[in-house]
Motif scaffolding. Sequence first.
Motif, short mmCIF file in Angstrom:
data_model
loop_
_atom_site.label_atom_id
_atom_site.label_comp_id
_atom_site.label_asym_id
_atom_site.label_seq_id
_atom_site.Cartn_x
_atom_site.Cartn_y
_atom_site.Cartn_z
N THR A 109 0.84 -1.23 0.05
CA THR A 109 -0.04 0.02 0.11
C THR A 109 0.86 1.18 -0.12
O THR A 109 0.57 2.28 0.81
CB THR A 109 -1.09 0.03 1.17
OG1 THR A 109 -0.15 -0.08 2.43
CG2 THR A 109 -1.99 -1.12 1.13
N ARG A 110 1.89 1.24 -0.64
CA ARG A 110 2.72 2.48 -0.64
C ARG A 110 2.19 3.48 -1.97
O ARG A 110 1.51 3.04 -2.84
CB ARG A 110 4.12 2.15 -1.32
CG ARG A 110 4.93 1.11 0.09
CD ARG A 110 4.43 1.64 1.51
NE ARG A 110 4.99 0.58 2.48
CZ ARG A 110 4.60 0.88 3.62
NH1 ARG A 110 3.98 1.75 4.10
NH2 ARG A 110 5.27 0.03 4.50
N GLY A 111 2.70 4.69 -1.56
CA GLY A 111 2.20 5.70 -2.67
C GLY A 111 1.02 6.51 -2.02
O GLY A 111 0.29 6.21 -1.18
N LYS A 112 0.79 7.85 -2.80
CA LYS A 112 -0.38 8.62 -2.32
C LYS A 112 -0.99 9.46 -3.29
O LYS A 112 -0.33 9.29 -4.33
CB LYS A 112 0.07 9.60 -1.06
CG LYS A 112 1.07 10.60 -1.79
CD LYS A 112 1.75 11.45 -0.68
CE LYS A 112 2.85 12.38 -1.04
NZ LYS A 112 3.14 13.15 -0.04
N SER A 113 -2.03 10.09 -3.36
CA SER A 113 -2.76 10.73 -4.51
C SER A 113 -2.01 12.05 -4.57
O SER A 113 -1.30 12.55 -3.89
CB SER A 113 -4.20 10.98 -3.92
OG SER A 113 -4.41 12.00 -2.95
N VAL A 114 -2.47 12.48 -5.83
CA VAL A 114 -1.87 13.80 -6.22
C VAL A 114 -2.13 14.94 -5.34
O VAL A 114 -1.32 15.82 -4.76
CB VAL A 114 -2.31 14.33 -7.51
CG1 VAL A 114 -1.67 15.68 -7.93
CG2 VAL A 114 -1.63 13.07 -8.53
N LEU A 115 -3.31 15.09 -4.86
CA LEU A 115 -3.90 16.28 -3.86
C LEU A 115 -3.63 15.84 -2.48
O LEU A 115 -3.90 16.78 -1.62
CB LEU A 115 -5.36 16.45 -4.30
CG LEU A 115 -5.56 17.24 -5.50
CD1 LEU A 115 -6.99 17.61 -5.84
CD2 LEU A 115 -4.81 18.57 -5.76
N GLY A 116 -3.78 14.70 -2.10
CA GLY A 116 -3.82 14.31 -0.93
C GLY A 116 -2.58 14.05 -0.07
O GLY A 116 -1.56 14.19 -0.77
N THR A 117 -2.52 13.71 1.03
CA THR A 117 -1.24 13.65 1.97
C THR A 117 -1.17 12.36 2.38
O THR A 117 -0.05 11.89 3.04
CB THR A 117 -1.23 14.60 3.16
OG1 THR A 117 -2.35 14.21 3.99
CG2 THR A 117 -1.28 16.10 2.98
N GLY A 118 -2.23 11.57 2.29
CA GLY A 118 -2.06 10.10 2.41
C GLY A 118 -2.43 9.21 1.39
O GLY A 118 -3.26 9.29 0.41
N GLY A 119 -1.70 7.83 1.41
CA GLY A 119 -2.28 6.82 0.50
C GLY A 119 -2.87 5.80 1.25
O GLY A 119 -3.52 5.77 2.38
N MET A 120 -3.10 4.61 0.61
CA MET A 120 -3.60 3.30 1.02
C MET A 120 -3.05 3.16 2.49
O MET A 120 -3.79 2.26 3.32
CB MET A 120 -3.81 2.42 0.16
CG MET A 120 -4.54 1.11 0.54
SD MET A 120 -6.39 1.66 0.65
CE MET A 120 -6.80 2.10 -1.18
N ALA A 121 -1.76 3.21 2.63
CA ALA A 121 -1.03 2.62 3.79
C ALA A 121 -1.77 3.60 5.09
O ALA A 121 -2.01 2.98 6.10
CB ALA A 121 0.38 2.76 4.08
N THR A 122 -1.89 4.68 4.89
CA THR A 122 -2.50 5.50 6.09
C THR A 122 -4.02 5.05 6.17
O THR A 122 -4.50 5.31 7.61
CB THR A 122 -2.56 7.00 5.86
OG1 THR A 122 -3.34 7.37 4.85
CG2 THR A 122 -1.28 7.32 5.57
N LYS A 123 -4.61 4.78 5.38
CA LYS A 123 -6.00 4.16 5.39
C LYS A 123 -6.07 2.91 6.13
O LYS A 123 -7.17 2.56 6.99
CB LYS A 123 -6.69 4.07 3.84
CG LYS A 123 -6.96 5.50 3.13
CD LYS A 123 -7.37 5.45 1.86
CE LYS A 123 -7.43 6.67 1.20
NZ LYS A 123 -6.37 7.66 1.43
N LEU A 124 -5.28 1.96 6.09
CA LEU A 124 -5.24 0.84 6.81
C LEU A 124 -4.52 1.21 8.23
O LEU A 124 -5.24 0.30 9.06
CB LEU A 124 -4.24 -0.19 6.04
CG LEU A 124 -4.57 -0.81 4.71
CD1 LEU A 124 -3.95 -1.81 4.25
CD2 LEU A 124 -5.88 -1.29 4.74
N GLN A 125 -3.83 1.94 8.33
CA GLN A 125 -3.28 2.49 9.72
C GLN A 125 -4.66 2.83 10.50
O GLN A 125 -4.84 2.56 11.54
CB GLN A 125 -2.41 3.62 9.67
CG GLN A 125 -0.95 2.80 9.31
CD GLN A 125 -0.06 3.91 9.00
OE1 GLN A 125 -0.39 5.32 9.04
NE2 GLN A 125 1.21 3.62 8.71
N ALA A 126 -5.52 3.77 9.70
CA ALA A 126 -6.65 4.29 10.22
C ALA A 126 -7.74 3.33 10.75
O ALA A 126 -8.31 3.18 11.73
CB ALA A 126 -7.50 5.29 9.55
#
Length: 380
Positions: free
Chosen positions: A201-218
Amino acid sequence: MTGRRNIVVKIGSALLANQDLLTPRFGFLQRLMEDVTRLRSTGAQVIICSSGSVALGLRIVGETLESAGVSDKQAAAACGMPLLLNAYRQVGHEFGLEIAQVLLTLGDFEDHRRFLNTRNTVHRLLEAGVVPIINENDSITTEEIRVGDNDRLAAKVAQMIEARDLIILTGVDGLYDRNPDDPDAQFVPEVVDVSQYMEATRGKSVLGTGGMATKLQAANMAQEAGCTTWIARGDADKPLSTVLDGERRATRITAHPDPQSSWDSWITNRLQMAGSLVVSEAVADELASRKRSIRREDVLSMEGDFTRGDVLHVYDPGGTERARGLSDFTSEEIRVLTHNPDTDAEQLLGYRTHGEIVRSANLVPLETRHLLWDAPEAIA
């Protein structure tokens, strides 16, 4: 509020701001607020954790995502927040919804008194039938004192109000076992153990500060508090209710069947590390009983500058995190205590104390269901 279904919705910047024009996407907001109204008609309470203020303010301060520095983004947040809230209000009023803004910082989650005060405010808004729009106060926060992503902020809000569901709306339709651009990527409809997917789950969106990794942490933070997390594409008709009703594809991260108490959840679900301790393997093993305090003679080393009441991460000598607990002393006091092991604690500090660094009542051993934090470099 007892017995009501509390739902926290996290919305990413790319859904709220047009990537080229950096203006509000009113079509999305129309679908969102209509669905919020639909859920509220069933008795649910909805809290929105919204990104977008920085993206909407960049054009005003004459910057782009590529050119903006920290102060530029802080100024952009100050300009963009009124635009974001006004967009929510305009659309919300079409459906008879009252909107409130709640701006938070890291300290509002990490300091227990402020955590409770924030919770009381959100509860009062819900009692009044108001939809809280929650965001980090990006105009005043710096890298050292910020939450850093609204995914984990939303999870903390879900914990705070004892939500049943956390819906994370994003640009993809859920979790894949690898980068979704890979033709062999497989969609993951349900997750019990998020640690199995963190490496993919590495990487993040162009406008955002979080990627899928932060979503799984959440999601891991939410499931510890008994909250189910849904990750789904935001651009859809009825973006919330179709997820909850199982009418479209989304990844469901199941709540733990035996959730932690609110106190244990507050201690273990951290957003930043205030400090850390290393104890012996034998002491670390004893902590699992929850009857063992950490005394000054147990501490092999310490990292960080912190104050009394901060939560410390406890590691064994191999660098594996074993527990988290509330410090009874400042970092400077602990240094004095551990560097003078044969001197009475009261004589060293000038007040009466048993010298327990972390009392057993304020110590939570970590289980396999928790995502562990890497040890600081000085420990590892």
